[in-house]
Scaffold this active site. Structure first.
Site, PDB file in Angstrom:
ATOM      1  N   ASP A  40       0.826  -1.211   0.000  1.00 44.25           N
ATOM      2  CA  ASP A  40       0.000   0.000   0.000  1.00 44.25           C
ATOM      3  C   ASP A  40       0.861   1.262   0.000  1.00 44.25           C
ATOM      4  OD1 ASP A  40      -2.819  -1.070   2.060  1.00 44.25           O
ATOM      5  OD2 ASP A  40      -2.047  -1.697   0.115  1.00 44.25           O
ATOM      6  N   GLU A  42       3.883   1.680  -1.174  1.00 48.69           N
ATOM      7  CA  GLU A  42       4.469   1.915  -2.501  1.00 48.69           C
ATOM      8  C   GLU A  42       3.422   2.457  -3.464  1.00 48.69           C
ATOM      9  OE1 GLU A  42       6.039  -2.173  -2.253  1.00 48.69           O
ATOM     10  OE2 GLU A  42       7.716  -1.427  -3.427  1.00 48.69           O
ATOM     11  N   TYR A  43       2.211   1.897  -3.370  1.00 51.74           N
ATOM     12  CA  TYR A  43       1.115   2.351  -4.232  1.00 51.74           C
ATOM     13  C   TYR A  43       0.785   3.810  -3.940  1.00 51.74           C
ATOM     14  CZ  TYR A  43      -3.679   3.004  -5.832  1.00 51.74           C
ATOM     15  OH  TYR A  43      -4.802   3.521  -6.404  1.00 51.74           O
ATOM     16  N   ASP A  44       0.653   4.132  -2.652  1.00 47.48           N
ATOM     17  CA  ASP A  44       0.339   5.516  -2.273  1.00 47.48           C
ATOM     18  C   ASP A  44       1.403   6.480  -2.780  1.00 47.48           C
ATOM     19  OD1 ASP A  44      -1.942   4.717  -1.043  1.00 47.48           O
ATOM     20  OD2 ASP A  44      -1.144   4.793   1.001  1.00 47.48           O
ATOM     21  N   SER A  89     -12.964   6.455  -0.409  1.00 45.75           N
ATOM     22  CA  SER A  89     -11.829   5.857   0.277  1.00 45.75           C
ATOM     23  C   SER A  89     -11.409   6.814   1.407  1.00 45.75           C
ATOM     24  CB  SER A  89     -10.707   5.673  -0.739  1.00 45.75           C
ATOM     25  OG  SER A  89      -9.646   5.037  -0.136  1.00 45.75           O
ATOM     26  N   LEU A  90     -10.269   6.584   1.984  1.00 43.80           N
ATOM     27  CA  LEU A  90      -9.794   7.474   3.058  1.00 43.80           C
ATOM     28  C   LEU A  90      -8.394   7.958   2.730  1.00 43.80           C
ATOM     29  CD1 LEU A  90     -10.799   5.342   6.172  1.00 43.80           C
ATOM     30  CD2 LEU A  90     -11.752   7.563   5.583  1.00 43.80           C
ATOM     31  N   GLU A 120     -11.821   4.528  15.620  1.00 41.29           N
ATOM     32  CA  GLU A 120     -12.208   3.112  15.579  1.00 41.29           C
ATOM     33  C   GLU A 120     -11.168   2.327  14.791  1.00 41.29           C
ATOM     34  OE1 GLU A 120     -15.631   3.132  12.205  1.00 41.29           O
ATOM     35  OE2 GLU A 120     -15.977   4.435  13.910  1.00 41.29           O
ATOM     36  N   LYS A 122      -9.301   0.133  11.992  1.00 40.99           N
ATOM     37  CA  LYS A 122      -9.377  -0.031  10.537  1.00 40.99           C
ATOM     38  C   LYS A 122      -9.182  -1.517  10.261  1.00 40.99           C
ATOM     39  CE  LYS A 122      -7.642   2.009   6.250  1.00 40.99           C
ATOM     40  NZ  LYS A 122      -7.875   0.848   5.461  1.00 40.99           N
ATOM     41  N   ASP A 124      -8.854  -4.945   8.378  1.00 37.83           N
ATOM     42  CA  ASP A 124      -8.217  -5.239   7.097  1.00 37.83           C
ATOM     43  C   ASP A 124      -9.048  -6.250   6.308  1.00 37.83           C
ATOM     44  OD1 ASP A 124      -6.363  -4.877   5.204  1.00 37.83           O
ATOM     45  OD2 ASP A 124      -4.738  -5.943   6.217  1.00 37.83           O
ATOM     46  N   ARG A 143     -17.684  -2.645  -2.892  1.00 38.33           N
ATOM     47  CA  ARG A 143     -17.378  -1.242  -3.152  1.00 38.33           C
ATOM     48  C   ARG A 143     -17.037  -1.010  -4.622  1.00 38.33           C
ATOM     49  NH1 ARG A 143     -12.253   1.107  -2.779  1.00 38.33           N
ATOM     50  NH2 ARG A 143     -12.325   3.378  -2.825  1.00 38.33           N
ATOM     51  N   TYR A 231     -19.833   0.062  10.084  1.00 39.71           N
ATOM     52  CA  TYR A 231     -19.317   1.346  10.566  1.00 39.71           C
ATOM     53  C   TYR A 231     -20.065   2.566  10.030  1.00 39.71           C
ATOM     54  CZ  TYR A 231     -16.529   0.827   6.256  1.00 39.71           C
ATOM     55  OH  TYR A 231     -16.138   0.609   4.974  1.00 39.71           O
ATOM     56  N   LYS A 295     -12.638   9.837  12.739  1.00 41.85           N
ATOM     57  CA  LYS A 295     -13.733  10.534  12.069  1.00 41.85           C
ATOM     58  C   LYS A 295     -14.244  11.677  12.936  1.00 41.85           C
ATOM     59  CE  LYS A 295     -15.124   6.139  10.073  1.00 41.85           C
ATOM     60  NZ  LYS A 295     -16.039   5.006  10.092  1.00 41.85           N
ATOM     61  N   LYS A 319      -2.373   4.668   9.524  1.00 42.51           N
ATOM     62  CA  LYS A 319      -1.934   3.305   9.209  1.00 42.51           C
ATOM     63  C   LYS A 319      -0.738   2.898  10.055  1.00 42.51           C
ATOM     64  CE  LYS A 319      -2.655   1.814   5.121  1.00 42.51           C
ATOM     65  NZ  LYS A 319      -3.476   1.216   4.109  1.00 42.51           N
ATOM     66  N   CYS A 413      26.388 -31.038   4.739  1.00 46.41           N
ATOM     67  CA  CYS A 413      26.437 -29.827   5.557  1.00 46.41           C
ATOM     68  C   CYS A 413      27.270 -28.763   4.828  1.00 46.41           C
ATOM     69  CB  CYS A 413      27.052 -30.140   6.919  1.00 46.41           C
ATOM     70  SG  CYS A 413      27.336 -28.652   7.906  1.00 46.41           S
ATOM     71  N   CYS A 416      30.605 -28.132   7.270  1.00 49.89           N
ATOM     72  CA  CYS A 416      31.638 -29.136   7.542  1.00 49.89           C
ATOM     73  C   CYS A 416      31.628 -30.273   6.521  1.00 49.89           C
ATOM     74  CB  CYS A 416      31.469 -29.705   8.955  1.00 49.89           C
ATOM     75  SG  CYS A 416      30.102 -30.864   9.091  1.00 49.89           S
ATOM     76  N   CYS A 431      22.610 -31.588  10.188  1.00 48.89           N
ATOM     77  CA  CYS A 431      23.951 -32.127  10.005  1.00 48.89           C
ATOM     78  C   CYS A 431      24.202 -33.014  11.226  1.00 48.89           C
ATOM     79  CB  CYS A 431      24.976 -31.000   9.957  1.00 48.89           C
ATOM     80  SG  CYS A 431      26.656 -31.592  10.199  1.00 48.89           S
ATOM     81  N   CYS A 436      30.950 -31.085  13.815  1.00 51.65           N
ATOM     82  CA  CYS A 436      30.606 -30.001  12.885  1.00 51.65           C
ATOM     83  C   CYS A 436      30.984 -28.664  13.519  1.00 51.65           C
ATOM     84  CB  CYS A 436      29.123 -30.031  12.551  1.00 51.65           C
ATOM     85  SG  CYS A 436      28.598 -28.594  11.587  1.00 51.65           S
TER      86      CYS A 436
HETATM   87  S1  IVH Z   1     -14.876   4.534   6.936  1.00 49.44           S
HETATM   88  C1  IVH Z   1     -15.782   7.634   3.906  1.00 49.44           C
HETATM   89  N1  IVH Z   1     -14.263   2.905   8.891  1.00 49.44           N
HETATM   90  O1  IVH Z   1     -10.782   1.276   4.853  1.00 49.44           O
HETATM   91  C2  IVH Z   1     -15.403   6.665   4.948  1.00 49.44           C
HETATM   92  N2  IVH Z   1     -13.452   2.411   6.708  1.00 49.44           N
HETATM   93  O2  IVH Z   1      -8.931   2.909   3.275  1.00 49.44           O
HETATM   94  C3  IVH Z   1     -15.020   5.387   4.366  1.00 49.44           C
HETATM   95  N3  IVH Z   1     -12.163   0.357   6.565  1.00 49.44           N
HETATM   96  O3  IVH Z   1     -12.768   1.586   2.006  1.00 49.44           O
HETATM   97  C4  IVH Z   1     -14.735   4.290   5.224  1.00 49.44           C
HETATM   98  N4  IVH Z   1     -12.318  -0.204   8.685  1.00 49.44           N
HETATM   99  O4  IVH Z   1     -12.908  -0.591   3.347  1.00 49.44           O
HETATM  100  C5  IVH Z   1     -14.149   3.178   7.582  1.00 49.44           C
HETATM  101  N5  IVH Z   1     -13.792   1.527  10.702  1.00 49.44           N
HETATM  102  C6  IVH Z   1     -13.699   1.797   9.400  1.00 49.44           C
HETATM  103  C7  IVH Z   1     -12.985   0.954   8.523  1.00 49.44           C
HETATM  104  C8  IVH Z   1     -12.884   1.305   7.177  1.00 49.44           C
HETATM  105  C9  IVH Z   1     -11.837  -0.553   7.495  1.00 49.44           C
HETATM  106  C10 IVH Z   1     -11.752   0.307   5.145  1.00 49.44           C
HETATM  107  C11 IVH Z   1     -12.870   0.539   4.169  1.00 49.44           C
HETATM  108  C12 IVH Z   1     -12.422   1.721   3.336  1.00 49.44           C
HETATM  109  C13 IVH Z   1     -10.942   1.666   3.511  1.00 49.44           C
HETATM  110  C14 IVH Z   1     -10.301   3.007   3.258  1.00 49.44           C
END
Ligand code: IVH
Length: 673
Positions: A40, A42-44, A89-90, A120, A122, A124, A143, A231, A295, A319, A413, A416, A431, A436
């Site tokens: 993630d 590297e992607y970001d 997304s976030l 709260e 996150k 996975d 999604r 959530y 949030k 993260k 080995c 030895c 071995c 040895c």
């Molecule tokens: S809120 C606009 N709450 O994280 C708010 N997302 O990187 C959108 N995720 O797509 C999401 N736990 O799949 C929210 N407690 C949580 C979460 C959560 C996991 C995931 C979700 C979202 C991704 C964003």
């Protein structure tokens, strides 16, 4: 139309195109095929680079730029569904400064008005939207790219934590959003099944959950036991509650599963405390998390702050350091340990991972190499969790060029040249040569290590010379070393040689637990050694104990008991013990007068942090263990005491957050009497 641009601008144009293609390819791999090739982070970094370039050269942004939208396209096979309100997304943050910057922005937007945050976990997994009409589940949607998802209703219906009918009276249309995931347990049993069926294993619970939700056969989905933490809730396009906190309460009342680890915070400092506390808890959770979501609590403020095309401005993901990364195997070497075990190790192109640079990862054994199908030159996903040595998770098959080389596990080995044996049914090849040098060197280093006999200055290079020059054939020979012969070694002088001999001399008075541990008996770690030493109180009595007597000790099982018995049954080992005693090494428990168990210590967990005034950490540990206490390195709810010295860092913060008992060296000494 071609635009005439100066050369440097042309190269920027081509960089932008390359970035765009690269990002789109990774998005497709991630969202459509669930087969990411990069982490993630590297992607970001790729997206951030593209975003910066587009900001500087807005004329070069194309309508298909991944910065303009949320994710990838949905896979074929399910019907598409347009989300009534996009599933955003976030934005990600990777450190506390980012969190503070987010807080500053929110406070600026709130313009003096007081507000709260909700923190709260996150989870996975993958986000899912569940639609209820008149309180009855009618639809489940992935999604997808945030705007269009896939209708996976049949599969969502199999998730037990998603009620088919809400527990509260609901008239119109209600949309619940949440994260579908596989618990660690469900993931482990799924992979076991796949291994037995000769199917490729999933790399992690998130991939497994994403793969599962797209299964065409809902019966298969049902067996895999997906779960969902809710959530968010919407009615039409609106949020029906004044605060996010109330929404979570309502979801719980409606019968959805809402993650219990959440906090209403009145400042960013409280949010940071929550993030740190949960990071310490992370490995004990039944599911994987990759961070914390923060949030703004008030939905009115959320509406006011609004969102970009990608993410809301009222939320951020904090993260935790990534535990997985992708890198290349430059070579595979085989190490020989003190028990003769051959361990293949992947030598990697160095890569940043969870705060350190990783350049090697264990491949465990020959079977693991076969299972992974790994070759020299392969790109691999690696993982580092907790304090464990990094390991290779999977091969990125799509990056193969054909130039990769098959690795042949040695039949002799590598140190030895001795015979390597791998008994039927065992995974470890060893071995078996008694002489040895790799094993002897390993035994010397273990004996001299800090938690055993603590012979400072006896490191790898010296041990190597002792073994190569045949000056030492077992650990007892260390006590026979003469000043002249040590001083004559490479990189040694009279002074350093005499220092080493003084260290060796001092080691004679280490206590029995350290000696027993230092002998390197299979299955006897530090804690087992302490238990054995405290129970039998002398090496002679331990040597004479039967397997049953050892097995009788609370906390010691038959494997350890038999291993101890086998070790002392060996004539060579018994002779070694005699020679150690004759050289003057203490073989009786020093704390003879001390009770083996002390009320204040027995069964209690201690964590040591910071620099103590008069005791070293190892000394403090030995004292605590001599009374039956246990010293661990991670702070948790189970910790009874945290002993904090000077410059105690994050462990102390965590202990405070958990409300644990914090003591200093003086109080520890008082407890020790
Ligand atoms: S809120 C606009 N709450 O994280 C708010 N997302 O990187 C959108 N995720 O797509 C999401 N736990 O799949 C929210 N407690 C949580 C979460 C959560 C996991 C995931 C979700 C979202 C991704 C964003």
């Amino acid at each position: 139309m071609t635009v005439d641009l100066p050369t440097s601008a042309k190269s920027i144009e081509s960089e932008i195109k390359q970035l765009r293609d690269e990002i789109l390819r990774h998005e497709e791999l991630y969202y459509v095929h669930d087969r990411p090739e990069i982490s993630d982070v590297e992607y970001d970094a790729l997206v951030e680079r593209l975003r910066q370039l587009e900001e500087e050269y807005p004329e070069l942004q194309t309508p298909d730029s991944p910065t303009l939208r949320v994710g990838g396209k949905p896979a074929e096979g399910f019907e598409q569904y347009v989300h009534r309100r996009p599933m955003l997304s976030l934005d990600n943050s990777y450190n506390i400064e980012d969190l503070r910057a987010f807080d500053e922005r929110c406070r600026r937007l709130a313009d003096g008005r007081a507000f709260e945050y909700v923190a709260e976990l996150k989870i996975d997994g993958l986000s899912i939207s569940v639609h209820y009409e008149g309180g009855v589940l009618v639809r489940g949607v992935t999604r997808g790219d945030g705007r269009v998802g896939e209708d996976v209703t049949q599969n969502v219906r199999t998730i037990r934590s998603v009620p088919l009918r809400l527990k509260v009276k609901e008239g119109g249309a209600t949309e619940v959003r949440g994260e579908a995931y596989l618990s660690r347990k469900a993931f482990a049993s799924l992979n076991l099944e796949r291994e037995e069926a000769d199917e490729p294993k999933f790399a992690n619970p998130r991939n497994a959950a994403a793969g599962t939700i797209r299964q065409l056969d809902p019966k298969v989905v049902a067996r895999r036991r997906l779960d969902l933490f809710a959530y968010d809730v919407l009615r039409g396009e609106r949020k029906p509650f004044a605060t996010h906190w109330e929404a979570l309460d309502w979801l719980e009342r409606a019968g959805l599963s809402v993650n219990p680890h959440r906090a209403k915070c009145s400042s960013i400092e409280e949010v940071i405390e929550f993030c740190n506390r949960m990071e310490a808890e992370r490995d004990r959770l039944e599911y994987e998390i990759d961070g914390v979501v923060v949030k703004v609590n008030s939905t009115a403020l959320q509406d006011e702050f609004g969102a970009t095309t990608k993410a809301p401005r009222w939320a951020i993901a904090y993260k935790y350091p990534a535990r997985q990364a992708t890198t290349q195997i430059e070579n595979i070497i085989v190490q020989v340990g003190r028990t003769g075990a051959l361990t293949p190790v992947a030598m990697l192109t160095p890569v940043q991972l969870a705060g350190t640079v990783v350049s090697r990862a264990t491949l465990h054994n020959e079977d693991e190499i076969k299972r992974l199908g790994v070759k020299i030159g392969d790109w691999v996903n690696i993982e580092k969790s907790g304090e464990i040595i990094p390991k290779v998770l999977s091969v990125v098959a799509s990056r193969r060029t054909g130039a990769e080389k098959t690795f042949r596990f040695p039949r002799k080995c590598p140190v030895c040249g001795g015979v390597v044996s791998r008994p039927e049914g065992e995974v470890v090849a060893r071995c078996v040569a008694a002489d040895c040098t790799a094993q002897l060197k390993g035994r010397l280093l273990h004996f001299a290590s800090r938690r055993a006999m603590r012979i400072e200055g006896l490191g790898d290079a010296l041990a190597e010379q002792f073994v190569q020059k045949r000056m030492v054939r077992d650990v007892a020979d260390l006590y026979k070393l003469k000043l002249e012969e040590v001083a004559a070694l490479e990189r040694m002088a009279e002074k350093s040689a005499s220092n080493l001999l003084a260290q060796i001399e001092a080691s004679k008075s280490r206590d029995l637990p350290q000696l027993v541990y230092g002998l390197g008996i299979r299955h006897v770690g530090e804690r087992m050694a302490a238990l054995l030493a405290r129970t039998f109180r002398s090496l002679e009595r331990l040597a004479a104990a039967t397997a049953e007597e050892i097995d009788d000790i609370h906390e010691i099982g038959l494997t350890v008991a038999e291993s101890v018995r086998d070790w002392f049954d060996d004539e060579g080992n018994r002779d070694l013990c005699r020679r150690l005693r004759d050289e003057g090494v203490r073989t009786e428990l020093a704390g003879g007068a001390l009770p083996a168990h002390d009320e204040a210590f027995a069964g209690r967990q201690f964590v040591l942090t910071g620099k103590l005034e008069t005791l070293t950490r190892d000394e403090a540990r030995a004292l605590i263990e001599a009374r039956g206490g246990r010293v661990t390195s991670t702070v948790s709810k189970k910790t009874d005491y945290i002993v904090a010295g000077e410059d105690a860092g994050s462990k102390l913060d965590k202990a405070r957050a958990l409300g644990l008992t914090i003591i200093g060296e003086a109080e520890l000494k008082e407890m020790l009497g």
